[in-house]
Design an enzyme around this catalytic site. Sequence first.
Site, PDB file in Angstrom:
ATOM      1  N   ASP A 451       0.844  -1.201   0.000  1.00 39.79           N
ATOM      2  CA  ASP A 451       0.000   0.000   0.000  1.00 39.79           C
ATOM      3  C   ASP A 451       0.878   1.251   0.000  1.00 39.79           C
ATOM      4  OD1 ASP A 451      -2.296   1.526   0.159  1.00 39.79           O
ATOM      5  OD2 ASP A 451      -3.045   0.606   1.997  1.00 39.79           O
ATOM      6  N   ASP A 520     -10.811   2.428  -3.190  1.00 34.42           N
ATOM      7  CA  ASP A 520     -11.341   2.174  -1.847  1.00 34.42           C
ATOM      8  C   ASP A 520     -12.858   2.253  -1.866  1.00 34.42           C
ATOM      9  OD1 ASP A 520      -9.043   1.622  -0.550  1.00 34.42           O
ATOM     10  OD2 ASP A 520      -8.774   3.601   0.337  1.00 34.42           O
TER      11      ASP A 520
HETATM   12  C1  DGJ Z   1      -5.811   2.019   2.009  1.00 33.23           C
HETATM   13  C2  DGJ Z   1      -6.237   0.830   1.194  1.00 33.23           C
HETATM   14  O1  DGJ Z   1      -6.730   1.243  -0.031  1.00 33.23           O
HETATM   15  C3  DGJ Z   1      -7.258   0.028   1.996  1.00 33.23           C
HETATM   16  O2  DGJ Z   1      -7.712  -1.058   1.232  1.00 33.23           O
HETATM   17  C4  DGJ Z   1      -6.627  -0.441   3.271  1.00 33.23           C
HETATM   18  O3  DGJ Z   1      -5.589  -1.338   2.996  1.00 33.23           O
HETATM   19  C5  DGJ Z   1      -6.090   0.740   4.074  1.00 33.23           C
HETATM   20  N1  DGJ Z   1      -5.236   1.562   3.270  1.00 33.23           N
HETATM   21  C6  DGJ Z   1      -5.346   0.268   5.285  1.00 33.23           C
HETATM   22  O4  DGJ Z   1      -4.765   1.284   5.958  1.00 33.23           O
END
Ligand code: DGJ
Length: 698
Positions: A451, A520
Site C-alpha cells: 500500500d 477504496d
Molecule cells: C488504504 C487501502 O486502499 C485500503 O484497502 C486499506 O488497505 C487501508 N489503506 C489500510 O490502511
Amino acid sequence: MPIHTSPNRWVLETQHTAYAFGLNSAGLLTHHYWGARLPRLDDYPIPADPAGFASTDGFGHFIPEEFPGYAGTKYIDPCLKVTFADEVRDVVLRYVDFSVKNSPQPALSIRLKDVYYPLTVTLHYRPHPDYDLIERWVTLENLGSEPIHVERIFSAKWTLPPGDDYSLTHMVGRHVDEFNLWREPLTPGLKTIESRRLIPSHRAAPWFAIDRAASEDAGEVWFGTLAWSGNFRISAEVTEFASTRVSIGLNDWDFGWKLQPGEPLVTPAAISGYTQSGFGGASRQLQAYVRDEILPHGQVPHKILYNSWEATLFDVDEASQSALAEIAARMGIELFVMDDGWFHNRNWDNAGLGDWWPDKKKFPNGLGNLIEKVNSLGMDFGLWVEPEMVNPDSDLYRAHPEWVIHFPTRARTESRNQLILNMARTDVQDYILGVLDKLLTENKISFIKWDMNRAASEPGWPDAPGDQRELWVRYVWGVYRVWGELRQRHPDVIWQSCASGGGRADYGILRLADQVWISDNTEATARLHIQEGYSQYLPAITMEAWVTDWNEGFMPLEFRFHVSMCGALGVGGNLIKWTESERELAAECIRQYKEIRAVVQLGGQYRLLSAQKNAYSALQYVSQDQAEGVLFVFRVHTPEKFNIPQIHLRGLDPEALYSVEGCGEPRSGLAWLEVGLKVELKNLQSRVLRIKRVSPNL
Ligand code: DGJ
C-alpha cells in the site's frame, strides 16, 4: 521482420499497423506515418518539406520532428530541454547512426547528437507485432567531462495524420472516484494531463486515446501509456498549422537532473498503438500485452481472496482473523489476506508504520499460529504492508528522522499522520528490503498487499548527491529496486499494488505487482464506473474486486458479487455478520466464478453497453479460442417505464453456433452479433450468462 531500415528511412510494422520516420532534406529526423499497415514499403508516404510561412514561426511548427529539442525558433512543446555547463540552453540534435538488436526482441536505435556539445540522445523503438504496439524509450548520455543539466526529457512524441479535428480521451478522478473517462475536442494550444504527487495518482492515469470519430467498436484510435509509477506528463498539442501531436514522459514539473559523464539516463518506456477497431479494440490490444508480456506470473489465473480491512479495520488479532478465515474457507475462498493493524503498536493510523514486526499484544506468538490456521483451512495467507511510509510515532522514525522526504527549514506536512521515507536513498532501500525479506523468510506468506497512502509534500532531499529534484525519479527507481529484489528472492509470492485504492496503476508497477486494488470505493454501482475506466488500459486479471457491505441495506448481495466477478474476485465484507443464507449465496457465486474465471481473467473483453454512460450496462468476455464466453448485465436505477436495450454480442465466430444461457435455442455467432438479445432486468438486478460454442459449423 518488423523493422525495415535504409540509410535515411525506418519503417516499423506490426500485424496491422505501421510507423515510419526518416531524415528530411535538411537531415532532420521527422515523422512520416502512423496508421494501418500498407502492402508495400514504398506505399508509406514521405512528406514533402514544407516551405516556411513567416518570420514569426519557426520550422518546428511545420515540420513534425520526431524528437525535438528546445532550440532556435521552435516554440512547440519540445521533448528535451537542457542547460549545458556554459549556460547555453539550446539543444540542436543531428542524426548520427542507427542500429538494430535482435535480442531479446528486435529493437531499433537511432542515435542523435548535439551539433556542438557532447550530448547524445538515443531513441529506441521495439515493435510488439502480435499486439500492434510499439514500445519507445530514450537514453541520454553525457560524453563530456562536465555535468549537463536536464530540465525535460520525454519518452516519445507522436504526430497524428494531418488535421486538427481530433478528440482526446483521458481519465480524471480522486480518491474513491478513480478512472472517470473524459473525452474532449483537441483545440489549438496545449492540453496537459499530469501527476505531481510522486505516484500517478487518482487524479489522472498515464494513458490517452486520440480519435476523430471512433466508437467503442469501430474507427481509428491512436493511444498510448507510460510504464512509470511516478510523476508523468501527457501533452497534446495542436499547432496553428493544423498539426496534432502528443507526447508522454516524465513530468518536467519540479524536475531536474544533473547528467554526469558516464551515467546515462534511461527514460521509462512509452507503449503506443493504432487501431481501426475503436476504443474497445485499443483496450484489447493493451490488455493482451499486459497479460502476456508484463505480468510477472503471466497467464496464471488469480486466486479468490478475502481481505479483512472493511470487516475489522485496525482491530485485528488471532481470534478475530481466525473466525473470519473459517467462514471464508467454507465459502470457497482460496487466499486469506490480513490487512492493516497487525504490526507493532498499530491500533489506529497514527502510529506504527515503519515497525514491521507483529504487535505483541495482538499476536503474542507471532503470525505463525494464524498462518497455520489459514493453511489448515486450505487457504494461502497474505499480508498488508505500507513499506514506503513511517509514522512519527514509531521506533523507526525516532531512530531515523532524517530518512523522510523533507526540507530542513519547513514543517513536515503529515497526511494520514504519516511521512514518506525517501526511497531514493540506498540506506532506506536496504532497510526496507531487509525487513520485508525477513518477514517473508520467517513466515509462510503467499501474497503481499503493498500500500502507499499519501502524496508527496516538501519534496526535499537535503544530502542528495546530485540535483535534489532527481528525487521524483530516483524514489520510483528505489521502489522498483526493493520490490524487484524481493520478487527475485521470493518468486512465488503474489503482489498487489495499492495506493489508497487506484493511485498507482501503471505498466511500471505491473512488472512487479500481479494485481491492483483499484479503488477504496467498493459500492457496487460506483465500482461499475471505476472498473470500466480501469479497463481502458488494464486487463481484468489485474483488477482485484471485493464484495463488501456497502449499501447492503438495498443492494442485493448477488448484484455485488456479479460486479466483482468482472475482475479478480475477492470478498471484503464482515462475514461474521452475514446470515447463513448470505454465506450460501456467496458460496454459490464463488463456485460459479471458478467456472468462468479463466474466461474473465484471460479472455478478450467487450464493453457492450457502457456503465459510465448508461444505467443499464453489459460487459462480455470471450475465450481466446472463441469457444466460450460470459455475459454480465447490470441494471442500476432507471425509471419504471425503461425500455430494455438490445445487447449485441461481440468477439464470437460468426460462422459457429453458440448457445447463450437462458436465451433460447443456439444461434449463429453472426445472429448474436447482428440481432442480439434482450435481458429483462428490474432495478438493481444483474445476470451472469454463459456463452458456449455448441458447434464450430452452422
Ligand atoms: C488504504 C487501502 O486502499 C485500503 O484497502 C486499506 O488497505 C487501508 N489503506 C489500510 O490502511
